[in-house]
Design a protein around this motif. Structure first.
Motif, PDB file in Angstrom:
ATOM      1  N   ILE A 117     -80.358  -3.415 -37.120  1.00 36.12           N
ATOM      2  CA  ILE A 117     -79.268  -3.620 -38.088  1.00 36.12           C
ATOM      3  C   ILE A 117     -78.763  -2.272 -38.589  1.00 36.12           C
ATOM      4  O   ILE A 117     -77.555  -2.030 -38.638  1.00 36.12           O
ATOM      5  N   TYR A 118     -79.691  -1.386 -38.929  1.00 37.67           N
ATOM      6  CA  TYR A 118     -79.295  -0.061 -39.409  1.00 37.67           C
ATOM      7  C   TYR A 118     -78.505   0.690 -38.331  1.00 37.67           C
ATOM      8  O   TYR A 118     -77.458   1.275 -38.619  1.00 37.67           O
ATOM      9  N   GLY A 119     -78.998   0.659 -37.107  1.00 39.43           N
ATOM     10  CA  GLY A 119     -78.281   1.317 -36.013  1.00 39.43           C
ATOM     11  C   GLY A 119     -76.909   0.710 -35.785  1.00 39.43           C
ATOM     12  O   GLY A 119     -75.937   1.416 -35.518  1.00 39.43           O
ATOM     13  N   GLY A 120     -76.814  -0.596 -35.909  1.00 37.18           N
ATOM     14  CA  GLY A 120     -75.531  -1.270 -35.739  1.00 37.18           C
ATOM     15  C   GLY A 120     -74.530  -0.899 -36.820  1.00 37.18           C
ATOM     16  O   GLY A 120     -73.341  -0.740 -36.555  1.00 37.18           O
ATOM     17  N   LEU A 121     -75.019  -0.737 -38.029  1.00 35.69           N
ATOM     18  CA  LEU A 121     -74.123  -0.406 -39.140  1.00 35.69           C
ATOM     19  C   LEU A 121     -73.765   1.074 -39.190  1.00 35.69           C
ATOM     20  O   LEU A 121     -72.695   1.434 -39.684  1.00 35.69           O
ATOM     21  N   THR A 122     -74.638   1.937 -38.696  1.00 29.07           N
ATOM     22  CA  THR A 122     -74.403   3.374 -38.842  1.00 29.07           C
ATOM     23  C   THR A 122     -73.968   4.073 -37.559  1.00 29.07           C
ATOM     24  O   THR A 122     -73.383   5.155 -37.639  1.00 29.07           O
ATOM     25  N   VAL A 123     -74.267   3.496 -36.402  1.00 28.86           N
ATOM     26  CA  VAL A 123     -73.938   4.172 -35.145  1.00 28.86           C
ATOM     27  C   VAL A 123     -72.942   3.358 -34.339  1.00 28.86           C
ATOM     28  O   VAL A 123     -71.802   3.779 -34.126  1.00 28.86           O
ATOM     29  N   LYS A 124     -73.392   2.201 -33.856  1.00 25.80           N
ATOM     30  CA  LYS A 124     -72.542   1.368 -33.001  1.00 25.80           C
ATOM     31  C   LYS A 124     -73.003  -0.079 -33.129  1.00 25.80           C
ATOM     32  O   LYS A 124     -74.200  -0.364 -33.012  1.00 25.80           O
ATOM     33  N   MET A 125     -72.068  -0.992 -33.329  1.00 21.83           N
ATOM     34  CA  MET A 125     -72.395  -2.405 -33.525  1.00 21.83           C
ATOM     35  C   MET A 125     -73.205  -2.969 -32.355  1.00 21.83           C
ATOM     36  O   MET A 125     -74.057  -3.846 -32.544  1.00 21.83           O
ATOM     37  N   ARG A 126     -72.995  -2.432 -31.180  1.00 22.15           N
ATOM     38  CA  ARG A 126     -73.698  -2.898 -29.985  1.00 22.15           C
ATOM     39  C   ARG A 126     -75.220  -2.790 -30.148  1.00 22.15           C
ATOM     40  O   ARG A 126     -75.972  -3.607 -29.616  1.00 22.15           O
ATOM     41  N   ILE A 127     -75.677  -1.799 -30.887  1.00 22.38           N
ATOM     42  CA  ILE A 127     -77.114  -1.605 -31.113  1.00 22.38           C
ATOM     43  C   ILE A 127     -77.714  -2.819 -31.806  1.00 22.38           C
ATOM     44  O   ILE A 127     -78.826  -3.252 -31.490  1.00 22.38           O
ATOM     45  N   MET A 128     -76.966  -3.397 -32.729  1.00 22.52           N
ATOM     46  CA  MET A 128     -77.466  -4.554 -33.457  1.00 22.52           C
ATOM     47  C   MET A 128     -77.756  -5.704 -32.490  1.00 22.52           C
ATOM     48  O   MET A 128     -78.783  -6.371 -32.592  1.00 22.52           O
ATOM     49  N   TYR A 129     -76.866  -5.907 -31.548  1.00 23.32           N
ATOM     50  CA  TYR A 129     -77.041  -7.011 -30.604  1.00 23.32           C
ATOM     51  C   TYR A 129     -78.149  -6.721 -29.592  1.00 23.32           C
ATOM     52  O   TYR A 129     -78.938  -7.598 -29.261  1.00 23.32           O
ATOM     53  N   LEU A 130     -78.214  -5.486 -29.109  1.00 24.22           N
ATOM     54  CA  LEU A 130     -79.195  -5.134 -28.082  1.00 24.22           C
ATOM     55  C   LEU A 130     -80.611  -4.988 -28.631  1.00 24.22           C
ATOM     56  O   LEU A 130     -81.575  -5.244 -27.922  1.00 24.22           O
ATOM     57  N   GLN A 131     -80.729  -4.547 -29.873  1.00 23.90           N
ATOM     58  CA  GLN A 131     -82.049  -4.287 -30.435  1.00 23.90           C
ATOM     59  C   GLN A 131     -82.479  -5.400 -31.390  1.00 23.90           C
ATOM     60  O   GLN A 131     -83.555  -5.978 -31.221  1.00 23.90           O
TER      61      GLN A 131
END
Length: 122
Positions: A91-105
């Protein structure tokens, strides 16, 4: 349902071992540059940070594998804790880097956590 939960937890652990490999060993290679969308200069200047991040992903994988290998309720609780860590990181990665991280992680970890909870209900 217990088998589904175990498979999902194992997949999340393997995913994080792959992240470790990408961030620690492939960060500055053509494959790493392509996957992370970096230039060679940016990758080189952030190489140590990426390796550190990869190490943390390895710890998440180790915790999940530890939980899978630990019998009984304690093993389930270990898995739940590390899945929750993965979800928060995603969630943190998705909000701070790229939304795709939220889905993949966070996505697979959330499915694993829900499967663990469902397995406990039966």
């Amino acid at each position: 349902m217990k088998l589904v939960a175990m498979v999902l937890v194992l997949l999340v652990a393997l995913e994080h071992l792959y992240f470790l490999y990408l961030e620690m060993f492939l960060w500055t290679t053509p494959k790493g540059l392509k996957i992370f969308g970096n230039t060679a200069e940016k990758a080189e200047s952030s190489r140590v940070l990426a390796a550190n991040q990869g190490l943390y992903n390895g710890f998440l994988a180790a915790g999940l594998l530890w939980g899978l290998g630990y019998a009984g309720a304690a093993g389930i609780h270990i898995q739940m804790f590390f899945l929750a860590c993965v979800i928060v990181a995603g969630i943190y990665g998705g909000l701070t880097v790229k939304m795709r991280i939220m889905y993949l992680q966070a996505g697979p970890a959330l499915l694993g956590l829900l499967a663990l909870l469902a397995a406990q209900a039966f």
